[in-house]
Scaffold this active site. Sequence first.
Site, mmCIF file in Angstrom:
data_model
loop_
_atom_site.group_PDB
_atom_site.id
_atom_site.type_symbol
_atom_site.label_atom_id
_atom_site.label_comp_id
_atom_site.label_asym_id
_atom_site.label_seq_id
_atom_site.Cartn_x
_atom_site.Cartn_y
_atom_site.Cartn_z
ATOM 1 N N SER A 683 0.809 -1.216 0.000
ATOM 2 C CA SER A 683 0.000 0.000 0.000
ATOM 3 C C SER A 683 0.843 1.267 0.000
ATOM 4 O O SER A 683 0.318 2.344 0.234
ATOM 5 C CB SER A 683 -0.927 0.006 1.236
ATOM 6 N N LYS A 726 -6.340 3.452 8.729
ATOM 7 C CA LYS A 726 -5.442 4.433 8.122
ATOM 8 C C LYS A 726 -6.039 5.843 8.167
ATOM 9 O O LYS A 726 -5.332 6.818 8.429
ATOM 10 C CB LYS A 726 -5.144 4.034 6.679
#
Length: 814
Positions: A683, A726
Amino acid sequence: MAEGKKVIKKQILPLLPLRGLTVFPYMILHFDVGRTKSIKALEEAMINNQLIFLVSQKDVQIDDPQEEDVYRVGTISRVKQLLKLPGDTIRVLVEGLSRAEITEITQTEPFIMSEVMEKISLEPVYDEVEMEAIIRKVHAVFEEYFQLSNKISPDTMVSLMAIEDPGQLADVIAANIILKQESKQEILNEFDPKARLEQLIVILSKEIEILEIEKSISARVKKQIDKNQREYYLREQLKAIQSELGDKDGITAEVEEYKEKIAKAALPEEVEKKALKEVDRLLKMPAGSAEGSVVRNYLDWILDLPWDKTTEERFDLKQAEEILDADHYGLEKVKERILEYLAIRQLAKDIKGPILCLAGPPGVGKTSIAKSIAKALNRNYVRMSLGGVRDEAEIRGHRRTYVGSMPGRIINALKQAGSKNALILLDEIDKMSSDFRGDPAAAMLEVLDAEQNYAFRDHYLEVPFDLSQILFLTTANNLDTIPRPLLDRMEVLHIPGYTEEEKVNIATKYLLPKQMEKHGLSKNNLKLDEKVIRDIINYYTREAGVRNLEREIANICRKAARILITNNQKSVTINSRNLEKYLGIKKYRYDMANEKDEVGIATGLAWTPVGGDTLFIEVNVMEGSGKVELTGHLGDVMKESARAAISYIRSKAEDLGIDKDFHKKLDIHIHVPEGATPKDGPSAGITMATALVSALSGAPVKRSVAMTGEITLRGRVLPIGGLKEKSLAAYRSGIFTIIVPMDNKKDIDEIPENVRKKIKFVLADHMDIVLKTALVEKKMKKEIYNIKNDDQIQKSSLESVRSGIESNLPAIEQ
């Protein structure tokens, strides 16, 4: 023996006290040593010349004997062999060499050292006639003792008769006869061989008298036993006659009792047939047979199992929902699944119990919610821990052919539950392992298969038991360690880590009241607000669950209770200013956003088992030959992302305003700070690409933008996981614009509403959108921002870019 020439020999040796044991010269024996001092004395002996001084304790109960607790005379012995046993015990083989007397204890710690005196006769002078008479007398007395005792082997007797040395003869006989320790010590204390032999004659004569009396008593006892055996035989005959006459005493009464219990137990036909067969076996067994206890234990297990016992299940959806909400905050997916099961149970009564797997990090409430589910469904609850289980028999049980066999854990849990529709929690199913005794995960395949477990056969019971009404719940921290066939049997419900808001609610509604009650505090005694809870969450704990949060709250309660009692205060107030006084300095920090826009530094977002975190990626470019260096303890996936980003930039160098030969002229160093922490995951690709473009083009990265997503060689942005965690990490760090992959649009709805309102989400399916959003425009080439006029971008990509920007216009305008 007249006095001959003697030599006094002194030496310092490690001393080993013996409990209830006397060692003679010429004696070879083994014994176990467990005391620390004794073990160290042995080690000292092995280091030097293998000699050790063995001396008997006066009182065997004393664990740490001192000088006055041991006899003065002992035996200098040689250590022949050491064998380490389980439990920090050493088995030692020694050979007695010579007797000696303690003259001084030179050391007591860490083991005893003693100076011993050994008297050696170099030229003994015997009166041969007298000594021969004494030896013959000893032989005669010992032979008589041998005939009466029956505890000395003929070989030993022959070897004793062949010994010519008087001193050796006395010592070997003393070592082979059974005497009290005091009598043996008296013989050991005597250095003169003649005196030892005379002493031995007296002791043996006394022992012969005792043995003759014992023999007489044994004869009388044997006669009485023969009489008792005859009476026992006659009584057994009488029992057989009574059985033929229909008398129900003895074993018959027990058999009838078992039959009555079997009739009342409403067992399945196959089980009842098996139980009655075992009862018939019991009837035919002789009284006192060892097999009889095995059969009785088997019948007791059969009768204790809940073959037809159930609890009345609760079908009230509203009441069940209230119970789940009262016990747990959040966990909406789990609660929704349970309520769905209840609704279906009302429509289809014969539905089989589902097998649910609660998967998530430690401390998120997997085990406790299982107990709440059992309470909501009104089912009996049993927890069965599978951590460390490596034997298939622990699941399926042991066959009755083995000594001490017993049923497996599943049957044991059913007996404990007391109902056939219980809720059984299989805790830590991902911690099972396997070895040569079988694979317990393979045995669980039948247990957790709704199409098979209606006829589960335990090896001990050997009859089927219906597990289909059992509601099995399993918990796991990591699904990767569960075998695929076993995982396929289960319906996985993922329980992610709690967000800050969820932790605040859990602490306020559950943890704080629970700990205050546990520590005898009330709202009047202890005052703390929500800001304190948030500080504890952010600066004193870093976890997915709430275990450490509860520990820190308990820590505050303990310190508050002490202050109330010590200072005689009425209340304690805790706020952000004095929190460090109770919990110490802050343990953790969260990386805040950069203070200004910088070239070559981009902010990424990472998922960790304890929540989300920000990840700064730094890129430096220097004159060189095209070397690429990656630092920061990066995993293979992140290294591949960096290489993919560089390849993408090379293919788009002209459009990005970058020298197309940068890979030949410049060295690139990509670094992720906090190198001690391992980092890996798919990511960080677009973050690395953005930092690289910034460093190579000179365009600063906006400090208010964070991003997450993987990059392909063509610049496409691939979806990621953990968006909720996140986003919360960005929110904590003061970042309110996040670039996320287009395919993660559906995950935005899972983010808490209060966070979602304050963060602008830019959806991107191509790096062009990422660069337009993240880089300051004045440093970039015009084509990157005038997307509509760029002929090199395909129409489909243009549409996706436009839709990504337009879908976020309201957020961007804020």
